[in-house]
Design an enzyme around this catalytic site. Structure first.
Site, PDB file in Angstrom:
ATOM      1  N   LYS A 152      17.450  12.613 -14.468  1.00  0.00           N
ATOM      2  CA  LYS A 152      17.278  11.168 -14.336  1.00  0.00           C
ATOM      3  C   LYS A 152      18.450  10.427 -14.967  1.00  0.00           C
ATOM      4  CE  LYS A 152      13.137  11.022 -12.415  1.00  0.00           C
ATOM      5  NZ  LYS A 152      12.955  10.524 -11.036  1.00  0.00           N
ATOM      6  N   LYS A 164       7.955  11.899  -0.353  1.00  0.00           N
ATOM      7  CA  LYS A 164       6.842  12.171  -1.255  1.00  0.00           C
ATOM      8  C   LYS A 164       5.577  12.117  -0.420  1.00  0.00           C
ATOM      9  CE  LYS A 164       8.762  10.573  -5.643  1.00  0.00           C
ATOM     10  NZ  LYS A 164      10.134  10.968  -5.359  1.00  0.00           N
TER      11      LYS A 164
HETATM   12  O1  LIG Z   1      11.642  14.922  -6.876  1.00  0.00           O
HETATM   13  C1  LIG Z   1      11.585  15.656  -7.868  1.00  0.00           C
HETATM   14  O2  LIG Z   1      12.396  16.563  -8.029  1.00  0.00           O
HETATM   15  C2  LIG Z   1      10.541  15.464  -8.935  1.00  0.00           C
HETATM   16  C3  LIG Z   1       9.653  14.270  -8.773  1.00  0.00           C
HETATM   17  C4  LIG Z   1      10.273  12.969  -9.185  1.00  0.00           C
HETATM   18  O3  LIG Z   1      11.409  12.913  -9.554  1.00  0.00           O
HETATM   19  C5  LIG Z   1       9.423  11.780  -9.187  1.00  0.00           C
HETATM   20  C6  LIG Z   1       8.082  11.940  -9.549  1.00  0.00           C
HETATM   21  C7  LIG Z   1       7.231  10.867  -9.607  1.00  0.00           C
HETATM   22  C8  LIG Z   1       7.706   9.614  -9.320  1.00  0.00           C
HETATM   23  C9  LIG Z   1       9.043   9.424  -8.954  1.00  0.00           C
HETATM   24  C10 LIG Z   1       9.902  10.506  -8.867  1.00  0.00           C
HETATM   25  C11 LIG Z   1      11.298  10.258  -8.344  1.00  0.00           C
HETATM   26  O4  LIG Z   1      11.833  11.051  -7.574  1.00  0.00           O
HETATM   27  O5  LIG Z   1      11.856   9.216  -8.638  1.00  0.00           O
HETATM   28 MG   LIG Z   2      13.602   9.674  -7.012  1.00  0.00          MG
END
Ligand SMILES: O=C(O)CCC(=O)c1ccccc1C(=O)O
Ligand SMILES: [Mg+2]
Length: 341
Positions: free
Chosen positions: A157, A269
Protein backbone atom coordinates in the site's frame (compact mmCIF):
# COMPACT_ATOMS: atom_id res chain seq x y z
CA UNK A 1 -37.12 -22.59 -7.92
CA UNK A 2 -38.03 -21.39 -4.44
CA UNK A 3 -35.70 -21.36 -1.44
CA UNK A 4 -36.03 -21.11 2.29
CA UNK A 5 -33.99 -18.01 3.17
CA UNK A 6 -32.03 -17.40 6.38
CA UNK A 7 -29.33 -14.87 7.18
CA UNK A 8 -26.91 -13.94 9.95
CA UNK A 9 -24.95 -10.70 10.40
CA UNK A 10 -21.35 -11.06 11.59
CA UNK A 11 -18.53 -8.87 12.94
CA UNK A 12 -14.91 -9.82 12.68
CA UNK A 13 -11.93 -7.95 14.09
CA UNK A 14 -8.70 -7.67 12.10
CA UNK A 15 -5.48 -8.82 13.78
CA UNK A 16 -3.80 -5.81 12.20
CA UNK A 17 -6.01 -3.10 10.81
CA UNK A 18 -5.77 -2.29 7.12
CA UNK A 19 -4.42 1.20 6.57
CA UNK A 20 -4.94 2.73 3.14
CA UNK A 21 -5.26 6.23 1.79
CA UNK A 22 -8.97 5.93 2.70
CA UNK A 23 -8.07 5.54 6.38
CA UNK A 24 -7.98 2.71 8.91
CA UNK A 25 -10.24 -0.33 8.75
CA UNK A 26 -10.37 -2.51 11.88
CA UNK A 27 -13.62 -4.50 11.85
CA UNK A 28 -15.18 -6.41 8.97
CA UNK A 29 -18.97 -6.61 9.13
CA UNK A 30 -21.04 -8.67 6.76
CA UNK A 31 -23.94 -11.06 6.39
CA UNK A 32 -23.96 -14.84 5.83
CA UNK A 33 -26.85 -16.18 3.73
CA UNK A 34 -28.32 -19.65 3.59
CA UNK A 35 -30.69 -20.80 0.86
CA UNK A 36 -32.33 -24.24 1.07
CA UNK A 37 -34.06 -25.43 -2.08
CA UNK A 38 -37.11 -27.68 -2.33
CA UNK A 39 -35.01 -30.84 -2.39
CA UNK A 40 -33.11 -29.78 0.74
CA UNK A 41 -29.88 -28.74 -0.98
CA UNK A 42 -28.16 -25.91 0.85
CA UNK A 43 -26.28 -23.02 -0.73
CA UNK A 44 -24.26 -20.52 1.32
CA UNK A 45 -23.62 -16.93 0.31
CA UNK A 46 -22.07 -13.81 1.76
CA UNK A 47 -22.78 -10.09 1.57
CA UNK A 48 -19.53 -8.26 2.41
CA UNK A 49 -19.92 -4.64 1.28
CA UNK A 50 -17.26 -1.92 1.32
CA UNK A 51 -19.21 1.30 1.16
CA UNK A 52 -16.10 3.52 1.05
CA UNK A 53 -15.17 1.65 -2.10
CA UNK A 54 -18.47 2.25 -3.87
CA UNK A 55 -20.80 -0.57 -2.82
CA UNK A 56 -23.87 -0.39 -0.59
CA UNK A 57 -23.41 -0.25 3.19
CA UNK A 58 -23.78 -3.29 5.48
CA UNK A 59 -26.90 -1.61 6.89
CA UNK A 60 -28.44 -1.40 3.41
CA UNK A 61 -27.64 -5.07 2.89
CA UNK A 62 -29.30 -5.92 6.20
CA UNK A 63 -32.38 -3.81 5.34
CA UNK A 64 -32.65 -5.71 2.07
CA UNK A 65 -32.45 -9.09 3.85
CA UNK A 66 -34.96 -8.06 6.52
CA UNK A 67 -37.64 -7.02 4.04
CA UNK A 68 -37.44 -10.35 2.15
CA UNK A 69 -39.94 -13.11 2.96
CA UNK A 70 -38.76 -16.42 4.47
CA UNK A 71 -39.23 -18.06 1.07
CA UNK A 72 -37.67 -16.44 -1.99
CA UNK A 73 -37.50 -17.23 -5.71
CA UNK A 74 -34.96 -16.97 -8.55
CA UNK A 75 -37.00 -14.04 -9.86
CA UNK A 76 -36.35 -12.10 -6.65
CA UNK A 77 -32.65 -12.99 -6.69
CA UNK A 78 -32.08 -12.03 -10.31
CA UNK A 79 -33.88 -8.71 -9.95
CA UNK A 80 -31.86 -7.30 -7.04
CA UNK A 81 -31.17 -3.67 -8.05
CA UNK A 82 -27.72 -2.52 -9.20
CA UNK A 83 -27.53 -0.24 -6.15
CA UNK A 84 -26.98 -3.41 -4.08
CA UNK A 85 -24.01 -5.06 -5.85
CA UNK A 86 -22.75 -6.99 -2.78
CA UNK A 87 -26.29 -8.38 -2.33
CA UNK A 88 -26.41 -9.43 -6.00
CA UNK A 89 -23.16 -11.32 -5.49
CA UNK A 90 -24.21 -12.94 -2.21
CA UNK A 91 -27.59 -14.23 -3.31
CA UNK A 92 -26.59 -15.33 -6.80
CA UNK A 93 -23.54 -17.20 -5.59
CA UNK A 94 -25.60 -18.94 -2.87
CA UNK A 95 -27.91 -20.20 -5.66
CA UNK A 96 -24.96 -21.42 -7.70
CA UNK A 97 -23.43 -23.26 -4.77
CA UNK A 98 -26.72 -24.86 -3.82
CA UNK A 99 -27.33 -26.08 -7.35
CA UNK A 100 -23.93 -27.80 -7.33
CA UNK A 101 -22.65 -25.78 -10.30
CA UNK A 102 -19.12 -25.74 -8.92
CA UNK A 103 -19.11 -29.42 -8.06
CA UNK A 104 -18.79 -28.65 -4.35
CA UNK A 105 -22.32 -27.94 -3.10
CA UNK A 106 -23.36 -29.44 0.20
CA UNK A 107 -26.03 -32.10 0.10
CA UNK A 108 -29.20 -32.05 2.11
CA UNK A 109 -28.33 -34.75 4.61
CA UNK A 110 -25.65 -33.13 6.71
CA UNK A 111 -28.09 -31.63 9.12
CA UNK A 112 -29.21 -28.07 9.52
CA UNK A 113 -26.62 -26.62 11.80
CA UNK A 114 -23.36 -27.16 10.03
CA UNK A 115 -21.55 -25.27 7.38
CA UNK A 116 -20.36 -28.09 5.20
CA UNK A 117 -18.19 -28.86 3.47
CA UNK A 118 -14.99 -27.32 4.79
CA UNK A 119 -14.66 -24.29 2.57
CA UNK A 120 -11.02 -23.67 3.28
CA UNK A 121 -10.12 -27.02 1.72
CA UNK A 122 -12.01 -26.27 -1.45
CA UNK A 123 -10.19 -23.31 -2.91
CA UNK A 124 -9.70 -23.98 -6.61
CA UNK A 125 -6.06 -24.74 -7.31
CA UNK A 126 -3.83 -23.65 -10.18
CA UNK A 127 -4.20 -20.04 -9.04
CA UNK A 128 -1.22 -18.01 -7.82
CA UNK A 129 -1.80 -15.77 -4.83
CA UNK A 130 -0.53 -12.27 -4.17
CA UNK A 131 0.09 -11.41 -0.50
CA UNK A 132 -0.91 -8.03 0.85
CA UNK A 133 1.77 -5.97 2.62
CA UNK A 134 0.91 -3.22 5.10
CA UNK A 135 1.66 0.41 4.29
CA UNK A 136 4.94 2.02 5.33
CA UNK A 137 7.94 0.38 6.94
CA UNK A 138 5.90 -2.55 8.27
CA UNK A 139 6.21 -4.13 4.82
CA UNK A 140 9.98 -4.51 5.27
CA UNK A 141 9.52 -7.03 8.09
CA UNK A 142 6.40 -8.66 6.73
CA UNK A 143 7.33 -10.18 3.39
CA UNK A 144 9.84 -12.81 4.62
CA UNK A 145 7.29 -14.98 6.42
CA UNK A 146 4.93 -14.70 3.48
CA UNK A 147 7.72 -15.62 1.08
CA UNK A 148 8.42 -18.73 3.15
CA UNK A 149 4.73 -19.60 2.89
CA UNK A 150 5.11 -19.60 -0.89
CA UNK A 151 3.98 -16.15 -1.96
CA UNK A 152 6.07 -14.68 -4.79
CA UNK A 153 3.83 -11.73 -5.62
CA UNK A 154 3.26 -8.92 -3.12
CA UNK A 155 1.10 -5.84 -3.05
CA UNK A 156 2.26 -2.89 -0.99
CA UNK A 157 0.00 0.00 0.00
CA UNK A 158 1.30 3.45 -0.95
CA UNK A 159 -0.22 6.93 -0.79
CA UNK A 160 -0.46 6.64 2.99
CA UNK A 161 2.72 8.42 4.18
CA UNK A 162 4.79 11.25 2.70
CA UNK A 163 6.00 10.30 -0.77
CA UNK A 164 9.68 10.91 0.07
CA UNK A 165 9.41 8.42 2.93
CA UNK A 166 7.56 5.89 0.81
CA UNK A 167 10.08 6.16 -2.03
CA UNK A 168 12.86 5.49 0.46
CA UNK A 169 11.09 2.41 1.84
CA UNK A 170 10.43 1.32 -1.74
CA UNK A 171 14.18 1.45 -2.43
CA UNK A 172 14.88 -0.81 0.56
CA UNK A 173 12.06 -3.12 -0.41
CA UNK A 174 13.28 -3.69 -3.95
CA UNK A 175 16.85 -4.12 -2.74
CA UNK A 176 15.85 -6.88 -0.33
CA UNK A 177 13.07 -8.73 -2.15
CA UNK A 178 14.35 -11.96 -3.75
CA UNK A 179 14.85 -12.25 -7.50
CA UNK A 180 11.76 -13.02 -9.58
CA UNK A 181 9.41 -11.49 -7.05
CA UNK A 182 6.59 -9.44 -8.50
CA UNK A 183 5.59 -6.26 -6.70
CA UNK A 184 2.34 -4.32 -7.05
CA UNK A 185 1.87 -0.83 -5.63
CA UNK A 186 -1.65 0.13 -4.54
CA UNK A 187 -2.23 3.86 -4.05
CA UNK A 188 -5.97 3.63 -3.34
CA UNK A 189 -6.61 6.96 -5.16
CA UNK A 190 -4.06 8.63 -2.90
CA UNK A 191 -1.62 10.31 -5.30
CA UNK A 192 -1.62 13.77 -6.78
CA UNK A 193 -0.86 14.13 -10.46
CA UNK A 194 2.77 15.00 -9.72
CA UNK A 195 3.15 12.12 -7.29
CA UNK A 196 1.67 9.66 -9.78
CA UNK A 197 4.19 10.82 -12.39
CA UNK A 198 7.02 10.49 -9.89
CA UNK A 199 6.03 6.92 -8.94
CA UNK A 200 5.60 5.89 -12.57
CA UNK A 201 8.92 7.46 -13.55
CA UNK A 202 10.62 5.70 -10.64
CA UNK A 203 9.13 2.36 -11.69
CA UNK A 204 10.06 2.91 -15.35
CA UNK A 205 13.66 3.71 -14.37
CA UNK A 206 13.70 0.62 -12.29
CA UNK A 207 12.42 -1.46 -15.21
CA UNK A 208 15.26 -0.11 -17.37
CA UNK A 209 17.86 -1.43 -14.93
CA UNK A 210 18.64 -5.02 -15.95
CA UNK A 211 20.58 -5.74 -12.77
CA UNK A 212 17.43 -5.96 -10.68
CA UNK A 213 15.65 -9.18 -11.56
CA UNK A 214 12.37 -8.25 -9.92
CA UNK A 215 9.26 -6.99 -11.62
CA UNK A 216 7.02 -4.06 -10.75
CA UNK A 217 3.80 -5.55 -12.10
CA UNK A 218 1.59 -2.46 -11.92
CA UNK A 219 0.51 0.61 -9.97
CA UNK A 220 -3.06 0.27 -8.79
CA UNK A 221 -5.53 3.19 -8.81
CA UNK A 222 -3.05 6.07 -8.58
CA UNK A 223 -5.66 8.83 -8.87
CA UNK A 224 -9.23 9.40 -7.62
CA UNK A 225 -12.13 7.87 -9.55
CA UNK A 226 -13.11 11.23 -11.08
CA UNK A 227 -9.72 11.46 -12.81
CA UNK A 228 -10.28 8.68 -15.31
CA UNK A 229 -9.00 10.61 -18.35
CA UNK A 230 -5.78 11.49 -16.50
CA UNK A 231 -5.18 7.81 -15.69
CA UNK A 232 -5.85 6.89 -19.31
CA UNK A 233 -3.25 9.50 -20.27
CA UNK A 234 -0.74 8.15 -17.71
CA UNK A 235 -1.24 4.62 -19.02
CA UNK A 236 -0.11 5.84 -22.44
CA UNK A 237 2.94 7.77 -21.16
CA UNK A 238 4.68 5.07 -19.11
CA UNK A 239 5.84 1.50 -19.57
CA UNK A 240 4.75 0.56 -16.06
CA UNK A 241 1.18 -0.74 -16.21
CA UNK A 242 -1.73 0.82 -14.37
CA UNK A 243 -4.56 -1.19 -12.85
CA UNK A 244 -7.95 0.38 -12.09
CA UNK A 245 -9.59 -0.69 -8.83
CA UNK A 246 -11.88 1.88 -7.14
CA UNK A 247 -12.81 3.09 -10.67
CA UNK A 248 -14.22 -0.35 -11.53
CA UNK A 249 -15.70 -1.40 -8.19
CA UNK A 250 -19.04 -2.36 -9.74
CA UNK A 251 -19.95 -3.91 -13.07
CA UNK A 252 -21.58 -0.67 -14.28
CA UNK A 253 -18.37 1.28 -13.60
CA UNK A 254 -16.29 -1.46 -15.21
CA UNK A 255 -18.37 -1.35 -18.39
CA UNK A 256 -18.18 2.45 -18.46
CA UNK A 257 -14.37 2.45 -18.17
CA UNK A 258 -14.09 -0.17 -20.90
CA UNK A 259 -16.39 1.89 -23.10
CA UNK A 260 -14.23 4.97 -22.54
CA UNK A 261 -11.23 3.10 -23.82
CA UNK A 262 -9.51 1.46 -20.85
CA UNK A 263 -7.53 -1.56 -22.07
CA UNK A 264 -5.17 -1.79 -19.11
CA UNK A 265 -5.67 -3.98 -16.07
CA UNK A 266 -9.02 -4.23 -14.27
CA UNK A 267 -9.01 -5.24 -10.59
CA UNK A 268 -12.20 -7.17 -9.91
CA UNK A 269 -13.50 -7.61 -6.40
CA UNK A 270 -16.22 -10.20 -6.96
CA UNK A 271 -17.67 -9.55 -3.50
CA UNK A 272 -18.83 -6.07 -4.49
CA UNK A 273 -18.81 -6.11 -8.30
CA UNK A 274 -22.41 -7.32 -8.61
CA UNK A 275 -24.01 -10.25 -10.42
CA UNK A 276 -21.61 -13.16 -11.11
CA UNK A 277 -23.54 -14.24 -14.22
CA UNK A 278 -23.32 -10.76 -15.74
CA UNK A 279 -19.62 -10.51 -14.82
CA UNK A 280 -18.96 -13.80 -16.64
CA UNK A 281 -20.76 -12.52 -19.70
CA UNK A 282 -18.82 -9.26 -19.75
CA UNK A 283 -15.42 -10.94 -19.29
CA UNK A 284 -16.11 -13.55 -21.96
CA UNK A 285 -17.29 -10.93 -24.39
CA UNK A 286 -14.44 -8.44 -23.95
CA UNK A 287 -11.51 -10.61 -22.82
CA UNK A 288 -10.29 -7.96 -20.41
CA UNK A 289 -7.06 -8.25 -18.42
CA UNK A 290 -8.23 -8.99 -14.88
CA UNK A 291 -6.77 -9.28 -11.39
CA UNK A 292 -9.16 -10.82 -8.89
CA UNK A 293 -9.09 -9.35 -5.41
CA UNK A 294 -10.46 -9.99 -1.94
CA UNK A 295 -12.86 -7.75 -0.03
CA UNK A 296 -11.83 -9.42 3.26
CA UNK A 297 -14.80 -11.76 3.02
CA UNK A 298 -15.05 -15.02 5.00
CA UNK A 299 -14.37 -18.45 3.49
CA UNK A 300 -17.94 -18.48 2.16
CA UNK A 301 -17.64 -15.39 -0.02
CA UNK A 302 -14.10 -16.38 -0.90
CA UNK A 303 -15.18 -19.71 -2.35
CA UNK A 304 -17.60 -17.97 -4.70
CA UNK A 305 -15.01 -15.31 -5.60
CA UNK A 306 -12.31 -17.90 -6.30
CA UNK A 307 -14.70 -19.85 -8.45
CA UNK A 308 -15.03 -16.74 -10.65
CA UNK A 309 -11.29 -16.10 -10.55
CA UNK A 310 -10.59 -19.66 -11.69
CA UNK A 311 -13.02 -19.27 -14.57
CA UNK A 312 -12.12 -15.77 -15.67
CA UNK A 313 -8.47 -15.00 -14.78
CA UNK A 314 -6.22 -14.40 -17.77
CA UNK A 315 -2.52 -13.74 -18.35
CA UNK A 316 -1.61 -15.81 -15.30
CA UNK A 317 -2.05 -12.88 -12.93
CA UNK A 318 -1.82 -13.69 -9.23
CA UNK A 319 -5.06 -13.23 -7.34
CA UNK A 320 -5.22 -10.79 -4.42
CA UNK A 321 -6.44 -13.24 -1.82
CA UNK A 322 -3.25 -13.56 0.23
CA UNK A 323 -4.81 -11.70 3.16
CA UNK A 324 -5.18 -14.41 5.83
CA UNK A 325 -2.50 -12.77 7.98
CA UNK A 326 -4.94 -9.91 8.63
CA UNK A 327 -7.33 -12.27 10.49
CA UNK A 328 -7.32 -14.97 13.12
CA UNK A 329 -8.28 -18.53 12.19
CA UNK A 330 -11.89 -18.41 11.20
CA UNK A 331 -13.41 -21.88 11.01
CA UNK A 332 -14.80 -22.11 14.52
CA UNK A 333 -16.48 -18.73 14.67
CA UNK A 334 -18.05 -19.20 11.24
CA UNK A 335 -19.52 -22.53 12.35
CA UNK A 336 -20.80 -21.18 15.65
CA UNK A 337 -22.59 -18.34 13.88
CA UNK A 338 -25.27 -20.91 12.99
CA UNK A 339 -25.32 -23.16 16.01
CA UNK A 340 -28.21 -21.40 17.74
CA UNK A 341 -30.33 -21.12 14.64
O1 LIG B 1 -6.05 -7.07 -3.87
C1 LIG B 1 -5.33 -7.55 -2.99
O2 LIG B 1 -4.22 -8.01 -3.27
C2 LIG B 1 -5.75 -7.58 -1.55
C3 LIG B 1 -7.04 -6.90 -1.23
C4 LIG B 1 -6.95 -5.40 -1.15
O3 LIG B 1 -5.93 -4.83 -1.37
C5 LIG B 1 -8.14 -4.67 -0.71
C6 LIG B 1 -8.95 -5.28 0.26
C7 LIG B 1 -10.07 -4.64 0.75
C8 LIG B 1 -10.38 -3.38 0.29
C9 LIG B 1 -9.58 -2.76 -0.67
C10 LIG B 1 -8.47 -3.40 -1.19
C11 LIG B 1 -7.72 -2.73 -2.32
O4 LIG B 1 -7.30 -3.38 -3.27
O5 LIG B 1 -7.62 -1.52 -2.31
MG1 LIG C 1 -6.78 -1.56 -4.59
Amino acid sequence: MTYKFQFRPYRRRFVRSLTTNHGKWGIREGIILRLTDESGKVGWGEIAPISWFGSETVEQGLDFCRQLPGEITDEIIFSIPDELPACQFGFESACEMGSGEWGVGSGGDEGDNFITPNFSLLTPNSLFYSALLSAGEAALNQWQTLWEQGYHTFKWKIGVYAITDELEIFESLIQTLPAFTKLRLDANCGLSHEEANLWLRTCDNFKANPELPLEIEFIEQPLPVEQFQEMLELSRCYKTAIALDESVATLGQLAACYQQGWRGIFVIKPGIVGSPSRLRKFCHQHKIDTVFSSVFETAIGRLAALQLAAELSRNNRAIGFGIDHFFEQEDTWLQSLWNDL
